[in-house]
Design an enzyme around this catalytic site. Structure first.
Site, mmCIF file in Angstrom:
data_model
loop_
_atom_site.group_PDB
_atom_site.id
_atom_site.type_symbol
_atom_site.label_atom_id
_atom_site.label_comp_id
_atom_site.label_asym_id
_atom_site.label_seq_id
_atom_site.Cartn_x
_atom_site.Cartn_y
_atom_site.Cartn_z
ATOM 1 C CG ASP A 14 8.723 3.429 8.006
ATOM 2 O OD1 ASP A 14 9.244 2.424 7.527
ATOM 3 O OD2 ASP A 14 8.109 3.052 9.146
ATOM 4 N N GLY A 39 10.658 -0.172 10.167
ATOM 5 C CA GLY A 39 11.119 -1.621 9.825
ATOM 6 C C GLY A 39 10.436 -2.368 10.966
ATOM 7 C CG ASN A 43 8.587 -0.196 13.589
ATOM 8 O OD1 ASN A 43 9.410 0.853 13.535
ATOM 9 N ND2 ASN A 43 7.655 -0.380 12.484
ATOM 10 C CD GLU A 137 9.817 -5.426 7.339
ATOM 11 O OE1 GLU A 137 8.826 -4.889 6.613
ATOM 12 O OE2 GLU A 137 10.245 -5.070 8.359
ATOM 13 C CG ASN A 182 -1.858 -9.645 10.209
ATOM 14 O OD1 ASN A 182 -1.917 -10.736 9.728
ATOM 15 N ND2 ASN A 182 -1.401 -8.428 9.941
ATOM 16 C CB THR A 229 -2.764 -9.229 16.308
ATOM 17 O OG1 THR A 229 -2.126 -9.509 15.268
ATOM 18 C CG2 THR A 229 -1.505 -9.613 17.635
ATOM 19 C CG ASP A 256 -0.439 5.608 10.715
ATOM 20 O OD1 ASP A 256 -0.826 4.362 10.205
ATOM 21 O OD2 ASP A 256 0.501 6.152 11.029
ATOM 22 C CG ASP A 262 6.054 -3.738 13.704
ATOM 23 O OD1 ASP A 262 5.688 -5.005 13.408
ATOM 24 O OD2 ASP A 262 5.942 -2.799 12.717
ATOM 25 N N GLY A 298 2.604 7.537 12.348
ATOM 26 C CA GLY A 298 4.107 7.105 12.098
ATOM 27 C C GLY A 298 4.149 5.858 12.876
HETATM 28 O O1 RIB Z 1 4.719 -2.729 10.484
HETATM 29 C C1 RIB Z 1 5.187 -1.553 10.178
HETATM 30 C C2 RIB Z 1 6.432 -1.546 9.229
HETATM 31 O O2 RIB Z 1 6.413 -2.250 8.103
HETATM 32 C C3 RIB Z 1 6.777 -0.036 9.008
HETATM 33 O O3 RIB Z 1 7.727 0.733 9.645
HETATM 34 C C4 RIB Z 1 7.659 -0.300 7.490
HETATM 35 O O4 RIB Z 1 8.946 -0.110 7.715
HETATM 36 C C5 RIB Z 1 7.171 -1.821 7.332
HETATM 37 O O5 RIB Z 1 8.438 -2.521 7.517
#
Ligand code: RIB
Length: 321
Positions: A14, A39, A43, A137, A182, A229, A256, A262, A298
């Protein structure tokens, strides 16, 4: 080592910029910068592992500095990871913008994530797992094959359809026990599934619906458990025979929201293991993990640890166990 949670999915490095307002097209603005592990798949694995439930992860990286960072990070976090290293591809990266309301905009370059294969999953991970967690992803075919393998091994399968993509095919849902979109992802799925009646369906339509109508809509997808969610509104749970809303934790200072979904998914998977499959307690636990994660900047590094979750549970009189 028999991790009950198996996350099959993405790792990204990130690159996060914080700023007062998002830049407009053609505009350059001054902001702050941090980089670190992210990611959605990773996460979610970190969120689950930090709750002290053994967690396995299968993901792909390149052969670069970001890949070494990923491997070291998972080792430090105690995630049992199997990495497919692709020397011809770059580790995935994400450019993340966060404004002063805690909202985010994200662009991901999938890189090696797009080469992940269900054949990368070690047999011992499949034999040990009770729940498999996936997202959108990585390459979608591999995700579908992984879910199929999970079902063949009698594992409960969870799909977090994030990020929602134009090449998403509803046929993947055949292999899914628990779907966790979501609001945005839910709207996309409704438009895909029932285009005639829901062409005008939008995020604003969701709170306007009676719970019973939302439940009926969820039931059209044929997935046994559906969890939408809803950010600060918590989450809506629809199963074959009941539905309910689980409120989010409030009175927090939101810094944030990146990775909150995640955090919920990782916390929810952990809750399912900890509370013997009790959906309501697992959803409450997921909400708590997500709520704590948004109080820090973060993604993976903002996931709360078990001790913090426990003390918040006592402080809030949440008697989950
Ligand atoms: O859901 C947040 C994530 O989405 C981030 O960490 C980024 O890498 C994206 O994959």
């Amino acid at each position: 080592m028999t991790p009950p949670i198996l996350v099959f999915g993405s790792y990204m490095h990130d690159l996060s910029f914080s700023m007062r307002d998002f830049p407009k097209p053609g505009q350059t603005i001054i902001g702050d910068f941090k980089s670190g592990p992210g990611g959605k798949g990773s996460n979610q694995a970190v969120a689950a592992a930090r709750t002290s439930v053994h967690t396995a992860f299968v993901g792909a990286t390149g052969e670069d500095a970001f890949a070494d960072l990923a491997k070291n990070f998972h080792q430090e976090e105690g995630v049992h990871s199997k990495w497919a290293r692709r020397e011809d591809l770059a580790t995935g990266t994400a450019a993340i913008f966060v404004n002063d309301k805690g909202e985010n905009e994200i662009v991901v370059a999938l890189g090696a994530n797009n080469s992940l294969s269900s054949n990368d999953i070690p047999e011992e991970f499949l034999s040990a797992a009770d729940i498999m967690v996936t997202q959108l992803e990585c390459n979608l075919d591999a995700t579908e094959q992984a879910l199929k393998k999970g079902k063949a091994h009698g594992i409960t399968t969870l799909l977090n359809p994030a990020p929602m993509r134009d090449d998403f095919q509803a046929s993947i849902l055949e292999w899914v026990d628990i779907l966790v979109p979501n609001e945005t992802e839910f709207v996309h799925m409704v438009q895909l599934r029932v285009p005639e009646s829901h062409a005008s369906f939008s995020e604003e339509s969701i709170p306007a619906l009676e719970e019973t109508d939302l439940h009926d809509l969820c039931r059209q997808f044929g997935v046994p458990t559906f969890i939408i969610t809803l950010g600060s509104q918590g989450c809506f749970v629809s199963t074959q025979d009941r539905y309910f809303t689980v409120p989010a934790i409030t009175d927090i200072n939101v810094l944030d929201t990146t990775g909150a979904g995640d955090a919920f998914v990782g916390g929810f998977a952990s809750g399912l293991i900890q509370f013997g499959g009790d959906l309501e307690k697992a959803a409450q636990y997921g909400n708590l993990v997500a709520g704590l994660s948004v109080t820090r900047f973060g993604t993976a590094p903002s996931m709360p640890k078990e001790s913090e979750i426990q003390s918040e549970m006592s402080r809030r009189d949440l008697l989950l166990k």
